[in-house]
Design an enzyme around this catalytic site. Structure first.
Site, short mmCIF file in Angstrom:
data_model
loop_
_atom_site.label_atom_id
_atom_site.label_comp_id
_atom_site.label_asym_id
_atom_site.label_seq_id
_atom_site.Cartn_x
_atom_site.Cartn_y
_atom_site.Cartn_z
N LYS A 64 -53.78 -13.48 -3.50
CA LYS A 64 -53.27 -12.33 -4.26
C LYS A 64 -52.54 -12.73 -5.55
O LYS A 64 -52.56 -11.98 -6.52
CB LYS A 64 -52.32 -11.51 -3.38
CG LYS A 64 -53.02 -10.66 -2.34
CD LYS A 64 -51.97 -10.02 -1.45
CE LYS A 64 -52.34 -8.61 -1.10
NZ LYS A 64 -51.28 -7.89 -0.40
N ASP A 72 -50.41 -1.59 -3.46
CA ASP A 72 -49.42 -1.61 -2.37
C ASP A 72 -48.24 -0.68 -2.62
O ASP A 72 -47.75 -0.04 -1.69
CB ASP A 72 -48.90 -3.03 -2.13
CG ASP A 72 -49.89 -3.89 -1.35
OD1 ASP A 72 -50.75 -3.31 -0.66
OD2 ASP A 72 -49.80 -5.13 -1.42
#
Ligand code: NAP
Length: 286
Positions: free
Chosen positions: A70, A107
């Site tokens: 990520k 997110d």
């Protein structure tokens, strides 16, 4: 049916076989009648750049990114969304028509969907975060974006709390406190929103609790635990038993996937279906 025209989506990670995303995304794609297929794509940890460029050159429409890539994927992106830049991680990539790679992070949006689903508005509220890892970073950015009045981050490693605070102090009133301090206990007692971001209580160690005594929380405080296995952690159970409103991590997980789906297809998926499929898959896995 998969045909020569079916577009490819996927998730890259290492390992990736445990990912829930293929089940959730394929169910939503099918329900929306979209001609895409979503696959788990294991990428060798030392081959991220060649894998990303290879997927782009082979015509993939977009993909999710998970552990351990990520952060490492950031420099491979041609453009970054503000959320990806501020969170310092990419979990969704869109391959544009001109071949440019656009990096997003869904997110924070997923995290905020948990509040929305429960009719809770974080603006103007005092929040505490338990933990200062990757999920805390997305939650912190989400809370600041929502104009909470202050955030206190409870940590066991003061250096990590200080680093996270430094990255966001220009965006609102943010501080960090070690768990064993009176400043932390005071912040907990005054908080309107408690967000539990550590893995404490996650399966299989479901008996674990974060270092917070639910008896010290304000009675009206909302308690949000990002964990989704189990659906109700020991911490959430203890908070619910004291009458707190509680939120678990299921909506965040489904909603971050729903945001990615929208970025790839321009279509809003059926979130309720995604949550139901998620629960069924978790139950199937035991
Ligand atoms: P991470 O980056 O490893 O961060 C974990 C944090 O928890 C760190 O601050 C760590 O402290 C703290 N911590 C761990 N063990 C602790 C202990 N025994 N006592 C006190 N603090 C402890 O992990 P992450 O990626 O943020 O994930 C954390 C949790 O969030 C996981 O359970 C994950 O399933 C959940 N999550 C849920 C979603 C969702 O969509 N619902 C999304 C992302 C993550 P140190 O810094 O001192 O090590």
């Amino acid at each position: 049916m998969i045909t020569g025209k079916t577009r490819l989506l996927g998730v890259i990670g290492a390992p990736i076989g445990h990912s829930l995303s293929p089940v959730i995304q394929n169910a939503a794609l099918h329900a929306a009648g979209l001609d895409y297929v979503y696959a788990a794509l294991p990428v060798r940890p030392d081959a991220l750049a060649s894998a990303v460029h290879g997927l782009r050159d082979a015509g993939i429409a977009g993909f999710n990114v998970t552990i351990p890539f990520k952060t490492e994927i950031l420099p491979l992106m041609d453009v970054l969304s503000e959320d990806a830049r501020r969170i310092g991680a990419v979990n969704t990539v869109v391959v544009r028509e001109d071949g440019k790679l656009a990096g997003y992070n869904t997110d924070a949006a997923g995290f905020l969907a948990g509040f929305t689903e429960h009719g809770i508005t974080p603006a103007g509220k005092r929040a505490v975060l338990i933990g200062a890892g990757g999920a805390a970073r997305a939650a912190l950015w989400g809370l600041l974006r929502s104009s909470v009045s202050e955030v206190c981050i409870g940590v066991r490693t003061p250096g990590k709390g200080a680093a996270l605070t430094a990255d966001f102090e220009a965006d609102g009133f943010v501080r960090s406190c070690a768990f064993d301090t009176s400043a932390w206990r005071d912040a907990l007692g005054a908080a309107d929103i408690i967000v539990q971001t550590t893995p404490l209580g996650m399966s299989p160690r479901t008996e674990e609790m974060p270092p917070v005594d639910p008896a010290t929380l304000a009675p009206s405080a909302v308690v949000y635990d990002l964990i989704y296995t189990p659906a109700e952690t020991a911490f959430l159970r203890a908070a619910a038993a004291r009458g707190h409103r509680t939120i678990n991590g299921e909506t965040m997980l489904a909603a971050q996937g729903a945001e990615a789906f929208f970025l790839w297809t321009g279509v809003r998926p059926d979130m309720m279906l995604m949550k139901r499929v998620l629960r069924e898959e978790l139950a199937r896995r035991g």
